[in-house]
Scaffold this motif. Structure first.
Motif, PDB file in Angstrom:
ATOM      1  N   GLU A 106     -22.023  37.598 -13.779  1.00  0.00           N
ATOM      2  CA  GLU A 106     -21.187  38.263 -13.201  1.00  0.00           C
ATOM      3  C   GLU A 106     -21.200  39.820 -13.591  1.00  0.00           C
ATOM      4  O   GLU A 106     -21.022  40.668 -12.850  1.00  0.00           O
ATOM      5  N   PHE A 107     -21.747  39.992 -15.022  1.00  0.00           N
ATOM      6  CA  PHE A 107     -21.651  41.373 -15.424  1.00  0.00           C
ATOM      7  C   PHE A 107     -23.090  41.955 -14.576  1.00  0.00           C
ATOM      8  O   PHE A 107     -22.985  43.138 -14.254  1.00  0.00           O
ATOM      9  N   VAL A 108     -24.103  41.123 -14.598  1.00  0.00           N
ATOM     10  CA  VAL A 108     -25.268  41.847 -13.874  1.00  0.00           C
ATOM     11  C   VAL A 108     -24.931  42.121 -12.482  1.00  0.00           C
ATOM     12  O   VAL A 108     -25.456  43.198 -12.023  1.00  0.00           O
ATOM     13  N   ILE A 109     -24.061  41.381 -11.745  1.00  0.00           N
ATOM     14  CA  ILE A 109     -23.845  41.677 -10.448  1.00  0.00           C
ATOM     15  C   ILE A 109     -22.972  43.150 -10.319  1.00  0.00           C
ATOM     16  O   ILE A 109     -23.133  43.881  -9.599  1.00  0.00           O
ATOM     17  N   LYS A 110     -22.225  43.304 -11.126  1.00  0.00           N
ATOM     18  CA  LYS A 110     -21.099  44.329 -11.412  1.00  0.00           C
ATOM     19  C   LYS A 110     -22.146  45.655 -11.766  1.00  0.00           C
ATOM     20  O   LYS A 110     -21.815  46.548 -11.217  1.00  0.00           O
ATOM     21  N   ILE A 111     -23.138  45.542 -12.542  1.00  0.00           N
ATOM     22  CA  ILE A 111     -23.977  46.737 -12.790  1.00  0.00           C
ATOM     23  C   ILE A 111     -24.837  46.864 -11.777  1.00  0.00           C
ATOM     24  O   ILE A 111     -24.805  48.296 -11.325  1.00  0.00           O
TER      25      ILE A 111
END
Length: 134
Positions: A106-111
């Motif tokens: 989820e963090f990678v997608i937001k970045i």
């Protein structure tokens, strides 16, 4: 109204808590509102949330019309045995999704959702700057 009203226990009424089989307790009377689930103006979720308890307060708080009260008669199936109704309803917390300890995807997608548009914008400025005729 039902021709031969029956005395229902709270345990029996509480079993009928599904969309295809929904009974409610209102003012000491038991109603089988299953046929009304699709037609209820507030949706079937409102009726389902009133199952497994005395729904009198829920019903009265909304301020139903006289025609709604008259309509209830055709769903009446009996009375509740007051001695079987618990004085307090046990609190059942709402179901929550399992906690995801690994939030990396989820963090990678937001970045990426933030960086990709910036990279495209930077690339557009670079192309404009280097291809500009002087």
């Amino acid at each position: 109204m039902a021709s031969d009203p029956k005395i229902q226990t709270f345990e029996e009424v509480a079993k009928h808590n599904k969309t295809k089989d929904c009974w409610l307790i209102i003012s000491g009377k038991v109603y089988d509102v299953t046929p009304f689930m699709d037609d209820h103006p507030g949706g079937d979720e409102v009726l389902l949330s009133a199952t497994g308890k005395d729904a009198t307060n829920d019903f009265e708080d909304v301020g139903h019309s006289d025609s709604a009260r008259d309509m209830m008669e055709k769903y009446y199936i009996g009375d509740i045995d007051a001695s079987t109704v618990p004085l307090k309803r046990a609190y059942i917390p709402p179901q929550q999704p399992a906690y995801n300890q690994d939030k990396t995807p989820e963090f990678v997608i937001k970045i990426l959702q933030f960086l990709v548009p910036l990279l495209i914008l930077g690339l557009a400025f670079a192309v404009r700057h280097y291809t500009k005729k002087e």
